[in-house]
Write a protein that holds these residues in place. Structure first.
Motif, PDB file in Angstrom:
ATOM      1  N   UNK A 122       0.822  -1.217   0.000  1.00  0.00           N
ATOM      2  CA  UNK A 122       0.000   0.000   0.000  1.00  0.00           C
ATOM      3  C   UNK A 122       0.856   1.266   0.000  1.00  0.00           C
ATOM      4  N   UNK A 123       1.505   1.552   1.137  1.00  0.00           N
ATOM      5  CA  UNK A 123       2.275   2.792   1.273  1.00  0.00           C
ATOM      6  C   UNK A 123       3.490   2.770   0.356  1.00  0.00           C
ATOM      7  N   UNK A 124       3.588   3.749  -0.523  1.00  0.00           N
ATOM      8  CA  UNK A 124       4.718   3.822  -1.434  1.00  0.00           C
ATOM      9  C   UNK A 124       4.586   2.976  -2.670  1.00  0.00           C
ATOM     10  N   UNK A 125       3.464   2.283  -2.817  1.00  0.00           N
ATOM     11  CA  UNK A 125       3.247   1.431  -3.991  1.00  0.00           C
ATOM     12  C   UNK A 125       1.979   1.868  -4.722  1.00  0.00           C
ATOM     13  N   UNK A 126       0.838   1.746  -4.071  1.00  0.00           N
ATOM     14  CA  UNK A 126      -0.403   2.281  -4.635  1.00  0.00           C
ATOM     15  C   UNK A 126      -0.617   3.725  -4.227  1.00  0.00           C
ATOM     16  N   UNK A 127      -0.296   4.047  -2.977  1.00  0.00           N
ATOM     17  CA  UNK A 127      -0.638   5.359  -2.429  1.00  0.00           C
ATOM     18  C   UNK A 127       0.585   6.094  -1.904  1.00  0.00           C
ATOM     19  N   UNK A 128       0.620   7.388  -2.153  1.00  0.00           N
ATOM     20  CA  UNK A 128       1.655   8.263  -1.615  1.00  0.00           C
ATOM     21  C   UNK A 128       1.146   8.799  -0.278  1.00  0.00           C
ATOM     22  N   UNK A 129       1.413   8.057   0.773  1.00  0.00           N
ATOM     23  CA  UNK A 129       0.930   8.387   2.114  1.00  0.00           C
ATOM     24  C   UNK A 129       1.978   9.099   2.960  1.00  0.00           C
ATOM     25  N   UNK A 130       3.179   9.267   2.438  1.00  0.00           N
ATOM     26  CA  UNK A 130       4.269   9.850   3.215  1.00  0.00           C
ATOM     27  C   UNK A 130       3.950  11.248   3.757  1.00  0.00           C
TER      28      UNK A 130
END
Length: 234
Positions: free
Chosen positions: A17-25
């Motif tokens: 999820x984080x860093x793959x599908x979504x830019x959650x940083x």
């Protein structure tokens, strides 16, 4: 972008999820910088925090405070960071460019897709509908199986929920442990260079594919499924 020997098209694609599908940083970093501000410290530059986003609390608190699991004060910071992040998870988080088209293309090709993340369910479950991922075929969080990546159990659980054998699944992620987990689960692995990737060069992870954009992944899948594949570059 690098390609291996030609492989059959998968029946399912599982994603970190984080860093793959979504830019959650941005929201992860905002939460840890709030902790610093509360303690009278200057915020850490986003450029320092972003590469650690895929490592969750361990990565963020390590980068922001120089503390790790077992250090005095780490657990207090971890729990406070969890609470702060949960209160503002989707302020700036978005899907990476090309992800919507990638997921639409996977479905149009008759393949299934799902999410396997180390993010705890208390964050995963409310976040996905807020960023447009509520339609995942399966969702396996970091506390779903009692194991987290690089252990293969979460990936195997994802395949089980999709009712597709692991050897017919690909796993896509932006961290070395994603590739390790995928390999241990018997899946084709994809390292996504568009993600956070940490401090270790993804070219050294031993992934079956190293791709630069979600569009590259879509074109690769289309090519294996029989549609024209755009020219590869070394």
């Amino acid at each position: 972008m690098t390609f291996p020997v030609r492989m059959p098209a998968p029946r399912a694609v599982l994603f970190d999820l984080d860093g793959t599908l979504a830019d959650t940083a941005p929201d992860l970093a905002a939460a840890v910088n709030w902790l610093r501000t509360e303690r009278g410290l200057e915020p850490k530059p986003y450029a320092v925090l972003r590469p650690t986003a895929s490592a969750g609390a361990r990565g963020m608190i390590g980068a922001a405070f120089g503390l790790g699991p077992g250090d005095d004060g780490y657990e207090e910071l971890r729990l406070q960071w969890f609470d702060r992040y949960q209160s503002a998870m989707a302020v700036h988080s978005t899907l990476f460019g090309g992800v919507v088209e990638l997921l639409d293309g996977i479905q149009a090709a008759g393949m299934a897709w799902g999410i396997v993340t180390n993010k705890p369910a208390r964050f995963t479950d409310p976040l996905l509908p807020q960023i447009g991922l509520a339609h995942a075929g399966c969702v396996v969080s970091g506390d779903t199986t009692g194991f987290s990546k690089p252990h293969p159990a979460p990936l195997l659980e994802g395949a089980r929920r999709l009712d597709i054998a692991p050897e017919h699944c690909w796993y896509v992620g932006d961290d070395l442990r994603d590739v390790e987990a995928g390999r241990a689960a018997g899946m084709v692995t994809v390292a996504c260079a568009w993600g956070y990737c940490g401090e270790i060069d993804p070219a050294t992870w031993g992934a079956d594919y190293l791709l630069d954009t979600p569009t590259d992944l879509l074109e690769t899948l289309r090519g294996l499924a029989g549609a024209p594949l755009k020219a590869a570059t070394a």
